[in-house]
Design a protein around this motif. Structure first.
Motif, mmCIF file in Angstrom:
data_model
loop_
_atom_site.group_PDB
_atom_site.id
_atom_site.type_symbol
_atom_site.label_atom_id
_atom_site.label_comp_id
_atom_site.label_asym_id
_atom_site.label_seq_id
_atom_site.Cartn_x
_atom_site.Cartn_y
_atom_site.Cartn_z
ATOM 1 N N HIS A 3 110.074 -22.544 58.969
ATOM 2 C CA HIS A 3 110.529 -22.799 60.725
ATOM 3 C C HIS A 3 111.020 -21.400 61.096
ATOM 4 N N TRP A 4 112.025 -20.787 60.595
ATOM 5 C CA TRP A 4 112.853 -19.940 60.929
ATOM 6 C C TRP A 4 112.208 -18.868 61.726
ATOM 7 N N LEU A 5 111.392 -18.250 61.343
ATOM 8 C CA LEU A 5 110.105 -17.534 62.191
ATOM 9 C C LEU A 5 109.497 -18.116 62.740
ATOM 10 N N GLU A 6 109.491 -19.440 62.822
ATOM 11 C CA GLU A 6 108.794 -19.643 64.571
ATOM 12 C C GLU A 6 109.771 -19.721 65.461
ATOM 13 N N PHE A 12 109.126 -12.548 63.486
ATOM 14 C CA PHE A 12 107.435 -12.646 62.724
ATOM 15 C C PHE A 12 106.926 -11.958 63.537
ATOM 16 N N ALA A 13 106.724 -11.105 64.656
ATOM 17 C CA ALA A 13 106.003 -10.299 65.054
ATOM 18 C C ALA A 13 106.214 -8.446 64.161
ATOM 19 N N VAL A 14 108.037 -8.745 63.374
ATOM 20 C CA VAL A 14 108.172 -7.394 62.701
ATOM 21 C C VAL A 14 107.674 -7.444 61.366
ATOM 22 N N GLY A 15 107.451 -9.030 60.926
ATOM 23 C CA GLY A 15 107.383 -8.815 60.217
ATOM 24 C C GLY A 15 105.938 -8.578 60.036
ATOM 25 N N VAL A 16 104.843 -9.390 60.886
ATOM 26 C CA VAL A 16 103.525 -9.073 60.801
ATOM 27 C C VAL A 16 103.243 -7.772 60.621
ATOM 28 N N PHE A 17 104.113 -7.167 61.438
ATOM 29 C CA PHE A 17 103.276 -5.360 61.895
ATOM 30 C C PHE A 17 104.302 -4.528 60.615
ATOM 31 N N VAL A 18 105.125 -4.763 59.725
ATOM 32 C CA VAL A 18 105.160 -4.005 58.577
ATOM 33 C C VAL A 18 104.598 -4.391 57.289
ATOM 34 N N THR A 19 103.641 -6.051 57.272
ATOM 35 C CA THR A 19 102.742 -6.169 55.934
ATOM 36 C C THR A 19 101.852 -5.573 56.235
ATOM 37 N N ILE A 20 100.995 -5.571 58.058
ATOM 38 C CA ILE A 20 99.776 -4.496 58.106
ATOM 39 C C ILE A 20 99.894 -3.612 57.591
ATOM 40 N N ALA A 21 100.434 -2.468 58.164
ATOM 41 C CA ALA A 21 101.730 -1.159 57.915
ATOM 42 C C ALA A 21 101.301 -0.862 56.395
ATOM 43 N N PHE A 22 102.551 -1.406 55.982
ATOM 44 C CA PHE A 22 101.946 -1.688 54.476
ATOM 45 C C PHE A 22 100.808 -1.240 53.109
ATOM 46 N N ALA A 23 100.306 -2.481 54.382
ATOM 47 C CA ALA A 23 98.757 -2.652 53.584
ATOM 48 C C ALA A 23 97.772 -1.714 53.993
#
Length: 230
Positions: A3-6, A12-23
């Motif tokens: 809910h906080w990310l929403e 939220f965008a930074v978290g998605v970017f970091v996750t995809i970049a790490f993967a």
């Protein structure tokens, strides 16, 4: 948490970017490192071959000829197997080229002979009618720079761990060793012995006499280099 990310789309965008970049790094980097390792059968250049490579660069052969077979049927039908990154492990600098006024030379050693190169470098039009390539007659009189080639061998061995004097696995399961001499005199003697093998298939008597007297013309060195391109 969700809910906080929403409520905070930036984080939220930074978290998605970091996750995809790490993967992506986990998936790509190991494969990239593996592909960059020397391919099976790829050997460092001998002293004479490296001297010939210097002649190739000095005369700007890479301005008209590429050394990169792309993975297209039209290219593999004409030039052979497409190039792999590991085949360039010992090339400094790469000679991929950016233009093909003449054909690709990545695997020229598979289909051209020593005497073909000899005639072609002296008089291209006598071998390939209509060719616009100039004659490189000075290569038949200029001497190859063995000293600089040996200095480069020592440098790449010490700084880049190029495996001279080590067994190298070949495609047929055998192993070969590219010998690096202990000193300059040894390198000159080794290059001269290799030059004699090249000259044995050449027709020019003056070149044969030069090698017999202990000299190595540039034409012998560049032919040794091009014969190694397979």
């Amino acid at each position: 948490m969700f809910h906080w990310l929403e409520k905070h789309p930036f984080f939220f965008a930074v978290g998605v970017f970091v996750t995809i970049a790490f993967a992506g790094l986990i998936e790509i980097v190991p494969n990239f490192a593996e592909a960059s390792r020397p391919s099976i059968g790829t050997k460092p250049y001998t002293t004479l071959e490296l001297a010939g490579r210097h002649v190739y660069i000095k005369n700007s052969c890479n301005a008209c000829h590429s050394q990169l077979v792309r993975p297209f049927k039209a290219e593999t039908d004409r030039y052979g197997d497409y190039s792999l990154s590991g085949e360039y492990a010992y090339d400094r600098p790469f000679l991929w080229g950016s233009k093909r006024t003449g054909p690709d030379l990545m695997r020229v050693g598979n289909y051209r002979t020593t005497d073909w190169h000899e005639n072609h470098m002296r008089n291209p039009q006598s071998v390939v009618p209509g060719s616009i390539m100039p004659a490189y007659t000075w290569m038949f009189t200029n001497e190859a720079d063995i000293d600089t080639a040996y200095a480069e061998q020592v440098t790449v061995r010490d700084f880049f761990s190029v495996p001279y004097n080590q067994e190298i696995p070949m495609k047929d399961g055998s192993k070969e060793t590219v010998v690096l001499a202990d000193d300059l005199a040894g390198a000159q003697a080794s290059a001269l012995e290799e030059a004699k093998l090249v000259v044995a298939d050449m027709k020019d008597k003056s070149i044969q006499d030069a090698v017999a007297s202990g000299k190595i013309p540039e034409i012998v060195a560049i032919i040794a280099y091009m014969n190694s391109l397979k």
